[in-house]
Design an enzyme around this catalytic site. Structure first.
Site, short mmCIF file in Angstrom:
data_model
loop_
_atom_site.label_atom_id
_atom_site.label_comp_id
_atom_site.label_asym_id
_atom_site.label_seq_id
_atom_site.Cartn_x
_atom_site.Cartn_y
_atom_site.Cartn_z
N LYS A 283 -13.53 0.22 -2.96
CA LYS A 283 -14.56 0.47 -2.58
C LYS A 283 -15.75 1.35 -3.32
O LYS A 283 -16.55 0.90 -2.54
CB LYS A 283 -13.48 1.30 -1.07
CG LYS A 283 -13.15 0.78 -0.13
CD LYS A 283 -12.30 1.91 1.04
CE LYS A 283 -11.69 0.77 1.91
NZ LYS A 283 -11.25 2.20 2.87
N GLU B 49 0.91 -1.22 0.41
CA GLU B 49 -0.42 -0.17 0.24
C GLU B 49 0.90 1.59 0.00
O GLU B 49 0.73 1.84 -0.38
CB GLU B 49 -1.28 -0.22 1.47
CG GLU B 49 -2.38 -0.72 1.43
CD GLU B 49 -3.26 -0.98 1.98
OE1 GLU B 49 -2.78 0.13 2.98
OE2 GLU B 49 -4.18 -1.57 1.56
N HIS C 194 9.69 -26.51 0.01
CA HIS C 194 9.17 -27.62 -0.79
C HIS C 194 7.77 -27.17 -2.07
O HIS C 194 7.05 -28.09 -2.57
CB HIS C 194 8.69 -28.91 0.42
CG HIS C 194 9.44 -28.70 0.95
ND1 HIS C 194 10.83 -30.34 0.76
CD2 HIS C 194 10.33 -28.68 2.22
CE1 HIS C 194 11.52 -30.46 1.84
NE2 HIS C 194 11.49 -29.42 1.79
O1 PA5 Z 1 -3.44 0.96 5.71
C1 PA5 Z 1 -4.67 1.75 5.23
O2 PA5 Z 1 -4.75 2.68 6.01
C2 PA5 Z 1 -5.65 0.44 5.25
O3 PA5 Z 1 -4.94 -0.98 5.05
C3 PA5 Z 1 -6.60 0.39 6.96
O4 PA5 Z 1 -5.74 0.11 7.54
C4 PA5 Z 1 -7.99 -0.03 6.02
O5 PA5 Z 1 -8.59 -0.09 5.03
C5 PA5 Z 1 -8.85 -0.47 7.38
O6 PA5 Z 1 -9.51 1.19 7.74
P1 PA5 Z 1 -9.69 1.32 8.74
O7 PA5 Z 1 -8.52 1.12 9.96
O8 PA5 Z 1 -10.00 2.32 8.34
O9 PA5 Z 1 -11.28 0.72 9.11
#
Ligand code: PA5
Length: 420
Positions: A402, A269, A290
Site C-alpha cells: 500500500k 491474511e 484435468h
Molecule cells: O481483511 C482485511 O482486513 C482486508 O482484506 C480488507 O478487507 C481490505 O483491504 C479492504 O479494506 P477496507 O474494508 O478497509 O476497504
C-alpha cells in the site's frame, strides 16, 4: 449440520504434543466466552437485519439495481453469498470495485440508469484505493446524471467515526451503516458488509446468522472434537510434522467457488506472517482434475486437500440413455450423484498416493449451512493462528505494498494523501 471426514486423523494427531493442542483450543474457548471475538458477537445481531430491510425497502421505492463496491474482506463474502444462494430478491445486485481496471469499470458503469441505481460503497477503513477510486467516479457520474439529489443513491458501509467515506457521509448526508469496531474485513461477512447485499439478493439473513451460531455452539460443546478444532489441529500437524505448507481447497459445487475465494483470503491474511503460515490454493472440481490433479497425486508432496461437497445439489438432471454403447453406464445417473462420485474418485486417488485430505459435506447449499461454513472456517483459522503463535487479526504485510503504491501515486494530484 456439516459433516467432516479427515483421512488418517487419529494417526497424525496422536503425534502432536497433548498440552499444545489443548492449550490452543482452550485459549480460543476462553476468548470466546469473554466476548473477545467481534465476528462471533455479531451473530446475535438480528435487530440490525430489520433496519437493513427497512432501508432496502425505502430505496426499492425508486431503485432496483444495487452496485456493491468493495475489495478483499469488503467484497468476497458478499460474492460468496450471492453465488451460493442465488438471486431471488427484487434487486439486481452487481459486485464491482475490486479492481482499478478501466475496462471492467466501463463495462459495469456504461449502461447504468442512475435514477434506478443505488451504490453501496463498502470499506471498513473508508480509505481503500480501489474502492475510493471507483466511488469518486460513481459520485461524479451520479452528480452529472441526477444533480443535487445524487446523494440519495449512495449507501456507505464503513467505520462509524473515521475515514473518507464517513466524512463524505457527514458532508453530503449519505446513509451510513456502521461496521463494528472489532470486526476485521475478512471476518465481516456476517455483519452489514455481507448482510446488506445478501438481503437485496433475497437471501435468508436470519438463517445465515443462525448457521453461524450453530458453528459456535458445535465448537463450544464438542471442543477438541469440534469441526473447527479438528481442521485446525490436522492442518497444524501436517505443517509441523510433515512439512505440508500448502492447503488446497477444492469445491465440487459451482455454488461454492466464491466461498473458496473467501476462504483463501481468510487463510492467507490471518496466518501468513512472521515467516509462518499455510498458503491457501484455490482449486475447482471437477474442472481441475484435468488441470491440477496430476501434480496433486504425483507432484511435490507439500499440500493438504480440502474437498467441499454437497449431499443434495437441489437440481436433479438425469443423464438420458443416448444409444451410445460406451455411455450406457451413465444412463439414468443423477448428475448430483455424478459430481459427488467424481469427488470420491479424486479423493481416493489422493489417498492411494498418500496425500492427506479433509472433506466437508453440506447437506445442501442454503443460508443455514453457508452461515455455518463461514463461522466454522473463521474459528478454525483463529485456533490455527493460536497453534502457530501468530495474530489472526492483523495484516502488516499488506501495508508495504500500500505504501509503495501510494508513493508512486504521490505525483497524481487527483488522489489525496489520505487514501489508504
Ligand atoms: O481483511 C482485511 O482486513 C482486508 O482484506 C480488507 O478487507 C481490505 O483491504 C479492504 O479494506 P477496507 O474494508 O478497509 O476497504
Amino acid at each position: 449440520m456439516l459433516k467432516l471426514t479427515i483421512h488418517n486423523f487419529n494417526e497424525i494427531i496422536s503425534r502432536l504434543d497433548e498440552q499444545a493442542k489443548a492449550a490452543a483450543v482452550t485459549s480460543v474457548l476462553e476468548s470466546l466466552s469473554a466476548g473477545e471475538y467481534g465476528f462471533v458477537n455479531i451473530l446475535g445481531n438480528e435487530k440490525q437485519i430489520n433496519s437493513l430491510k427497512e432501508l432496502l425497502h425505502t430505496l426499492n421505492a425508486f431503485a432496483d439495481t444495487l452496485i456493491v463496491l468493495g475489495i478483499g474482506g469488503s467484497d468476497l463474502g458478499g460474492r460468496a453469498i450471492a453465488q451460493a444462494l442465488g438471486e431471488k430478491g427484487s434487486w439486481d445486485v452487481i459486485f464491482a470495485g475490486d479492481t482499478t481496471d478501466p475496462v471492467s469499470l466501463e463495462d459495469v458503469l456504461k449502461d447504468v440508469d442512475w435514477s434506478k441505481t443505488i451504490v453501496n460503497v463498502v470499506s471498513k477503513s473508508g480509505n481503500t484505493l480501489e474502492t475510493m477510486t471507483y466511488y469518486a467516479i460513481c459520485k461524479d457520474r451520479a452528480q452529472k446524471a441526477l444533480g443535487e439529489h445524487w446523494n440519495d443513491h449512495f449507501v456507505f458501509t464503513t467505520d462509524a467515526d473515521s475515514g473518507i467515506l464517513h466524512r463524505e457521509s457527514q458532508q453530503f448526508d449519505i446513509a451510513q451503516i456502521p461496521v463494528p469496531d472489532n470486526v476485521g474485513g475478512r471476518f465481516s461477512v456476517l455483519s452489514a458488509v455481507g448482510l446488506f447485499p445478501a438481503l437485496a439478493l433475497g437471501a435468508d439473513a436470519e438463517n445465515l446468522l443462525a448457521g453461524g451460531r450453530s458453528a459456535v455452539e458445535q465448537f463450544t460443546q464438542s471442543k477438541m472434537q469440534s469441526i473447527p478444532a479438528q481442521i485446525a489441529l490436522y492442518q497444524y500437524a501436517q505443517l509441523t510434522l510433515e512439512n505440508r505448507d500448502l492447503a488446497v481447497m477444492m469445491p465440487y459445487s459451482s455454488q461454492l467457488y466464491e466461498f473458496a475465494r473467501w476462504f483463501r483470503q481468510l487463510w492467507a491474511e490471518s496466518l501468513g506472517k512472521d515467516g509462518k503460515g499455510i498458503m491457501p490454493i484455490l482449486s475447482y472440481g471437477p474442472a481441475d482434475q484435468h488441470s491440477q490433479l496430476q501434480f496433486y497425486t504425483q507432484g511435490k508432496d507439500t499440500s493438504t486437500f480440502t474437498f467441499l461437497r454437497v449431499a443434495d445439489h437441489g437440481v436433479h438432471v438425469r443423464v438420458p440413455s443416448s444409444g451410445i454403447p460406451e455411455l450406457e453406464h451413465l444412463a439414468d445417473v443423477d448428475m448430483s450423484d455424478l459430481i459427488n462420485i467424481q469427488e470420491e474418485g479424486t479423493r481416493e486417488a489422493l489417498v492411494d498416493a498418500g496425500r492427506p485430505s479433509v472433506t466437508i459435506e453440506l447437506p445442501q447449499v442454503d443460508a443455514l449451512h453457508l452461515g455455518e461454513m463461514f463461522v466454522t472456517w473463521e474459528l478454525a483459522v483463529v485456533i490455527l493462528a493460536k497453534l502457530l503463535a501468530v495474530n489472526a487479526f492483523d495484516q502488516p504485510g499488506v501495508e508495504d505494498s500500500k505504501q509503495k503504491t501510494l508513493a508512486r501515486l504521490a505525483n497524481l494530484s487527483k488522489l489525496k494523501n489520505d487514501i489508504y
